[in-house]
Motif scaffolding. Structure first.
Motif, mmCIF file in Angstrom:
data_model
loop_
_atom_site.group_PDB
_atom_site.id
_atom_site.type_symbol
_atom_site.label_atom_id
_atom_site.label_comp_id
_atom_site.label_asym_id
_atom_site.label_seq_id
_atom_site.Cartn_x
_atom_site.Cartn_y
_atom_site.Cartn_z
ATOM 1 N N GLU A 104 0.825 -1.212 0.000
ATOM 2 C CA GLU A 104 0.000 0.000 0.000
ATOM 3 C C GLU A 104 0.861 1.265 0.000
ATOM 4 O O GLU A 104 0.553 2.232 -0.696
ATOM 5 N N ALA A 105 1.951 1.229 0.786
ATOM 6 C CA ALA A 105 2.840 2.402 0.833
ATOM 7 C C ALA A 105 3.422 2.671 -0.551
ATOM 8 O O ALA A 105 3.394 3.813 -1.040
ATOM 9 N N LEU A 106 3.913 1.628 -1.215
ATOM 10 C CA LEU A 106 4.481 1.807 -2.552
ATOM 11 C C LEU A 106 3.413 2.285 -3.521
ATOM 12 O O LEU A 106 3.673 3.125 -4.387
ATOM 13 N N GLY A 107 2.204 1.772 -3.338
ATOM 14 C CA GLY A 107 1.085 2.165 -4.194
ATOM 15 C C GLY A 107 0.787 3.656 -4.072
ATOM 16 O O GLY A 107 0.328 4.299 -5.015
ATOM 17 N N ARG A 108 1.035 4.218 -2.883
ATOM 18 C CA ARG A 108 0.808 5.649 -2.676
ATOM 19 C C ARG A 108 2.017 6.471 -3.078
ATOM 20 O O ARG A 108 2.054 7.671 -2.864
ATOM 21 N N GLY A 109 3.042 5.784 -3.596
ATOM 22 C CA GLY A 109 4.246 6.493 -4.003
ATOM 23 C C GLY A 109 5.223 6.740 -2.870
ATOM 24 O O GLY A 109 6.186 7.478 -3.007
ATOM 25 N N GLU A 110 4.967 6.114 -1.719
ATOM 26 C CA GLU A 110 5.891 6.273 -0.585
ATOM 27 C C GLU A 110 6.970 5.204 -0.641
ATOM 28 O O GLU A 110 6.801 4.173 -1.280
ATOM 29 N N ALA A 111 8.067 5.459 0.089
ATOM 30 C CA ALA A 111 9.150 4.479 0.113
ATOM 31 C C ALA A 111 9.003 3.592 1.352
ATOM 32 O O ALA A 111 8.416 3.993 2.345
ATOM 33 N N VAL A 112 9.527 2.368 1.249
ATOM 34 C CA VAL A 112 9.612 1.496 2.422
ATOM 35 C C VAL A 112 10.936 1.816 3.109
ATOM 36 O O VAL A 112 11.976 1.859 2.462
ATOM 37 N N LEU A 113 10.875 2.103 4.399
ATOM 38 C CA LEU A 113 12.104 2.430 5.122
ATOM 39 C C LEU A 113 12.727 1.169 5.709
ATOM 40 O O LEU A 113 12.017 0.288 6.176
ATOM 41 N N ASN A 114 14.053 1.127 5.671
ATOM 42 C CA ASN A 114 14.764 0.026 6.307
ATOM 43 C C ASN A 114 14.754 0.260 7.815
ATOM 44 O O ASN A 114 15.605 0.946 8.349
ATOM 45 N N GLU A 115 13.738 -0.272 8.480
ATOM 46 C CA GLU A 115 13.572 0.024 9.904
ATOM 47 C C GLU A 115 13.182 -1.230 10.673
ATOM 48 O O GLU A 115 12.790 -2.242 10.088
ATOM 49 N N THR A 116 13.287 -1.126 11.982
ATOM 50 C CA THR A 116 12.855 -2.212 12.855
ATOM 51 C C THR A 116 11.449 -1.889 13.336
ATOM 52 O O THR A 116 11.178 -0.775 13.772
ATOM 53 N N ARG A 117 10.575 -2.871 13.228
ATOM 54 C CA ARG A 117 9.202 -2.648 13.666
ATOM 55 C C ARG A 117 8.825 -3.709 14.686
ATOM 56 O O ARG A 117 9.485 -4.738 14.816
ATOM 57 N N THR A 118 7.780 -3.454 15.408
ATOM 58 C CA THR A 118 7.338 -4.443 16.388
ATOM 59 C C THR A 118 5.884 -4.787 16.092
ATOM 60 O O THR A 118 5.174 -4.006 15.474
ATOM 61 N N TYR A 119 5.477 -5.991 16.477
ATOM 62 C CA TYR A 119 4.107 -6.419 16.200
ATOM 63 C C TYR A 119 3.256 -6.196 17.433
ATOM 64 O O TYR A 119 3.602 -6.621 18.529
ATOM 65 N N ASP A 120 2.151 -5.513 17.234
ATOM 66 C CA ASP A 120 1.212 -5.292 18.322
ATOM 67 C C ASP A 120 0.036 -6.243 18.131
ATOM 68 O O ASP A 120 -0.778 -6.063 17.233
ATOM 69 N N SER A 121 -0.013 -7.259 18.992
ATOM 70 C CA SER A 121 -1.010 -8.320 18.754
ATOM 71 C C SER A 121 -2.432 -7.820 18.997
ATOM 72 O O SER A 121 -3.390 -8.394 18.500
ATOM 73 N N LYS A 122 -2.573 -6.758 19.763
ATOM 74 C CA LYS A 122 -3.927 -6.249 20.033
ATOM 75 C C LYS A 122 -4.544 -5.668 18.771
ATOM 76 O O LYS A 122 -5.682 -5.952 18.429
#
Ligand code: ADP
Ligand code: MG
Length: 534
Positions: free
Chosen positions: A280-298
């Motif tokens: 979706e980000a690429l579809g909007r013309g945004e870049a994917v950042l090389n970052e660390t993310r965390t999963y929020d199970s809620k």
């Protein structure tokens, strides 16, 4: 390697509450079909990095005990606390565990590998560095074969492999417990220095389901080997997922790394969410950042982690207090002076000692009992179920192919319902065999057999013949009794009697069985009904 700045495990109680969270995470939208591949469309690319805690009595470089729920800081030697003047002593058991794991995953074992220091500063790492294997890992170039259910009806078994780039040995860190109320951080070093195997996988997978299936297979392999208990919720197996998207055939895209995932289900959801988010980000013309993310199970979302350090310089350097790690091919190649020495690791014996791996178990179940592959998966997946099944097979004349339903549906159903493991099953294999013998010998119907099994669950220790006798559940095969029942059924269903087709007969049979609570001899009833309706 252990990531700095983030305690990679929280208390099990916390996990439980998030595991059973009633809020269902957002599912990937219908535009993205996980694992599907259409040309010119963006698809997911997934590479896992897995930390497996080595199952050993003592730590990687010290003699302190390894324990999951001991009182804080009760399993800490001077070395684990980094007191000056203490030195590491390599634990042979940990090396052997890594080598056995590597052999089971078809890796090449490096005959000589090295230990290095990786520096970062965090309260639960008292030395200021972690001992890991950066220059050369103990094993490289392996693969893990795994399967998942595919096809439109999700009933076809699809076999896949993921390449293992390397397996390295390293130390675990301690744990930080943040007390927000008093704005304090408490440090527990029990885990500091516990041996870890880090398995780095190549980016060969394309969706969450594949990643979860591969991790499940890895768990089974580790458990079969006894090299790691593999429980994700207890932090014995910690999975970080690298995720990117690209068009097949084109270069790989920029990846994010999703951390803190503590169950296979969450792993699958986190990855699919992340793939969809990037598309979706690429579809909007945004870049994917090389970052660390965390999963929020809620929420079911991945969110960026506040990573102040940015690109970190770990200042790798060779560990000066440890010699190179040498693994010998066979006893013949061990230098005379070292034969019998404590730290010597020899491949030969380890290879011979490898247990039956899950894939081999499944193949054997299909081959020797004529089971369907999906049944072999169920038996191997559930700890102890295969042994249970084989024990029943030995004690009954019932064909294994007919027995399998009793084990995978009835028995497993009861176990799941009561949230019990196979080892806690109140009905022993011989008690189940005894029950099934009654059915096999024609003393009870299968409906009654299920009822009796329910009784045996309710009242453990009771045997099937006793239940059948006391509750008078034996097969009714008295012809005059059944005559009467059949007549009654026919009289009250004249509409059914007219066209005496087999379907109708089956319905009438069902009604008779209902009247007799499933105890009527089906063969006798059928012939009586046929007689009466012809
Ligand atoms: P680095 O040297 O930056 O640590 P590695 O090649 O060691 O990178 O890869 C680290 C992990 O990231 C591996 O599990 C690998 O499979 C995965 N990975 C690398 N590139 C990608 C990508 N483009 N998309 C998804 N996963 C990737
Ligand atoms: Mg790397």
């Amino acid at each position: 390697s252990v990531q700095p700045g983030k305690p990679s495990a929280t208390s099990p109680r916390h996990w439980k509450s998030s595991d059973t969270s009633p809020t269902s995470p957002t599912r990937a939208s219908s535009r993205f079909r996980a694992c599907s591949r259409r040309p010119h469309e963006l698809v997911g690319v997934v590479g896992l990095e897995i930390h497996a805690q080595i199952q050993s009595n003592t730590k990687l470089f010290s003699g302190s005990k390894v324990g999951f729920s001991a009182p804080p800081n009760s399993l800490v030697s001077f070395f684990d606390a980094s007191l000056p003047g203490t030195l590491p002593v390599l634990n042979r058991r940990c090396v052997e565990a890594a080598v056995m794991t590597a052999l089971a995953l078809n890796c090449t074992i490096n005959k000589k590998s090295f230990f290095d220091r990786k520096h970062y500063f965090y309260a639960d790492l008292p030395a200021g560095y972690q001992i890991t294997q950066q220059r050369r890992a103990v094993a490289v170039d392996g693969q893990l074969a795994y399967s998942l259910l595919g096809g439109r009806k999700r009933n076809q078994i699809q076999s896949r492999t993921v390449r293992i780039k390397q397996i390295q040995l390293e130390q675990d860190s301690g744990k930080s417990l943040h007390d927000d109320q008093r704005s304090q951080t408490l440090i527990d070093l029990n885990r500091a220095g516990v041996g870890l195997m880090e398995l780095v996988m190549e980016p060969d997978m394309s969706c969450g389901e594949q990643a979860a299936a591969a991790v499940r297979e890895l768990q089974l392999v580790l458990q079969a080997l006894g090299t790691c208990q593999g429980n994700m919720s207890e932090g014995q197996l910690r999975v970080d997922a690298n995720v990117s998207v690209h068009r097949p055939g084109e270069e790989l895209g920029v990846r994010t790394e999703v951390k803190n995932i503590n169950s296979a289900r969450f792993l699958s959801r986190a990855i699919d969410y992340e793939i969809q988010r990037q598309i979706e980000a690429l579809g909007r013309g945004e870049a994917v950042l090389n970052e660390t993310r965390t999963y929020d199970s809620k929420s079911g979302h991945t969110i960026p982690m506040r990573d102040k350090e940015g690109l970190q310089d770990y200042r790798f350097m060779p560990e000066p207090n440890l010699p190179p790690l040498v693994v010998y091919e066979d006893r013949g190649s061990v230098p005379a002076g070292l034969l019998g020495a404590e730290g010597v690791v020899v491949l030969e014996g380890l290879r011979e000692g490898l247990p039956e791996l899950p894939s081999v178990k499944r193949a054997r179940l299909v081959r020797s009992y004529g089971l369907l592959p999906e049944h072999s998966f169920t038996l191997v997946n559930e700890d102890g179920l295969m042994e249970y099944f084989e024990a029943v097979v030995k004690e009954t004349r019932k064909e294994p192919r007919k027995l399998i339903g009793w084990v995978t549906n009835e028995l497993l159903g009861h176990l799941k319902h009561h949230n019990l493991s196979v080892s806690k099953c109140p009905v022993s294999p011989s008690a189940l065999a005894e029950l099934l013998e009654l059915q096999e010998a024609g003393h009870i119907s299968s409906t009654v057999a299920k009822q009796v099994l329910g009784e045996m669950w309710r009242d453990p220790g009771r045997r099937a013949p006793e239940v059948v006798r006391e509750q008078d559940l034996g097969l009714v095969c008295d012809s005059s009794d059944l005559q009467r029942v059949c007549q009654r059924v026919l009289d009250s269903h004249p509409d059914l009697v007219r066209p005496p087709q087999s379907k109708v007969l089956n319905r009438l049979m069902g009604l008779v069985q209902k009247e007799t609570k499933g105890r009527a001899d089906p063969v006798l009833v059928r012939s009586l009904l046929e007689e009466k309706t012809s």
